[in-house]
Design a protein around this motif. Sequence first.
Motif, PDB file in Angstrom:
ATOM      1  N   ARG A   1       0.592  -1.092  -1.203  1.00 50.20           N
ATOM      2  CA  ARG A   1       0.139  -1.280   0.167  1.00 50.20           C
ATOM      3  C   ARG A   1      -0.548  -0.007   0.655  1.00 50.20           C
ATOM      4  O   ARG A   1      -0.083   1.103   0.378  1.00 50.20           O
ATOM      5  CB  ARG A   1       1.310  -1.608   1.090  1.00 50.20           C
TER       6      ARG A   1
ATOM      7  N   THR B   1       5.154  -5.467  -3.565  1.00 49.49           N
ATOM      8  CA  THR B   1       5.880  -6.272  -2.593  1.00 49.49           C
ATOM      9  C   THR B   1       5.447  -7.737  -2.640  1.00 49.49           C
ATOM     10  O   THR B   1       6.187  -8.612  -2.181  1.00 49.49           O
ATOM     11  CB  THR B   1       5.660  -5.731  -1.170  1.00 49.49           C
ATOM     12  N   GLU B   2       4.257  -8.003  -3.171  1.00 48.73           N
ATOM     13  CA  GLU B   2       3.836  -9.393  -3.298  1.00 48.73           C
ATOM     14  C   GLU B   2       4.672 -10.080  -4.369  1.00 48.73           C
ATOM     15  O   GLU B   2       5.193  -9.434  -5.295  1.00 48.73           O
ATOM     16  CB  GLU B   2       2.354  -9.488  -3.648  1.00 48.73           C
TER      17      GLU B   2
END
Length: 502
Positions: free
Chosen positions: A154, A421-422
Amino acid sequence: MTSDVTRRGFIGGVVAGSAGVALAACGSASATKNSAALAPSKPSPSAAPTRVQRFKSRPDLKPPVVSIRGSAPASVPGYIFIAPEGAGPDQSGAMIVSTGGDLIWFSPGSVAQERMDFNTQVYRGKPALTWYQGPISAAGIGEGVAVIAGSDYRQQQVVHAADGLKVDLHEFFLTPQGTALITSYRPRPADLSAIGGSASGYVLSSVAQEIDLATGALLFEWDSLDHVPVTDTYAKLVGGAKTTPFDYFHINSIAVAPDGDLLVSSRNTWAVYKVGRPSGQVAWRLGGKQSSFTLGPGARFYWQHCVRPVGSSMLSVFDDGAAPAEEKQSRAIVLDLDTSTMHATLVQQYVHPDIAPGETVLAGYEGSAQVLPDGSMFVGWGAVPRFSLFTADGRLQLDGLILPHEPSYRAFLHDWSGHPTELPAAAARHRSGGSTVFASWNGATDVASWRVLAGKSPDSLAVAGSARRSGFETAIRVHSRGPYFAAVPCDLAGRQLARSAI
């Protein structure tokens, strides 16, 4: 860098391969950091049909193929960072691969949002990803921003240039003091009559800025035209008007010297400048028309990139040697600078030794040279779409190709631990007697194996099979026909790391 048309015009060979799937219980696989290298044989043009990587679980990703021969020793880091400049059916973008050629992470770019100078650096005390993002002008100049992303991929910060300028693609260097060194450009009026131009001409002056990451404030700026005359250029005069300023200097790297001064590399003057801080005065010049150093045999360089300090008195340099050609082949070099006698000595050079008949590794633009902690040298060949690992004394250990024919401005070798995080991605296909589930997790470095869950309803999923991780995407054959499936990545200890959508 040259124009976008020129950058896209390189032609070379192609190769591809495929991997099988071995069934295993979750947690029975070995680590993927240093996966097995390809057989040490030359790429074959017959492999052309698979010039682009495609994945059933991630049809949106179409990265170029990376072919590697040879192997890396355990003493070097395990991941390669490149940013292929795709121009064909494949995509451009930021890319991490293992030293065996397995894709780990890919983030596509676009013409309007190119991603270049992809690297990992330390940000707020933790490893982070950094890259340039934005368009590239016809002159090969970046006009965008610099991006910092965490180990979860991110974005954590976007860095802008100061004084109304744009961040250029050539350098984004994070310092331990919480600042960023960036390159930029500004048009300025200049007398070009001494090099065959107008007395009322314009140049594209090169700018080095230091930006405070916490506030975005400009802490330091150095403008080439204030310190380096236009007559020092080796570049052929192109343009020179207000609408087409002449790129006489072409800054392409900034590094911090051991004493805190800056080392600024100029492609078009064939020189490295030691720039004092905060004065901005040039302490010495290495190479070019006004070198402060005498140069020993082999120490001269041409159209160079990626200058970095090595220890207290040495520099590493990627010596393009072109274009136009001044040398037969590009090379990475290490120079020792004796500032008492002001003499530069070639310590070691790294030239690709294993070239097919009629082929040469001569980069007309781009390139990088990275001295690793064990003394070995990792070279990104820039316009020539390959990268190589050499022992400290110059023996080739690992050689990679980016296919089909996609240059990467720089290439780096680092350790990395990615925790996206995906969610993992999965796709299923029925077959005779069961199904095949395709699973991937873009950016995850801890996946050792995959477990497949299947059931007749979303609430009735049970374990239906497993497989050892096999490259970016793993195919797992199960006897169930679902029709509902989910993929579960596991680490070496068999622990579940996440779960895909059903």
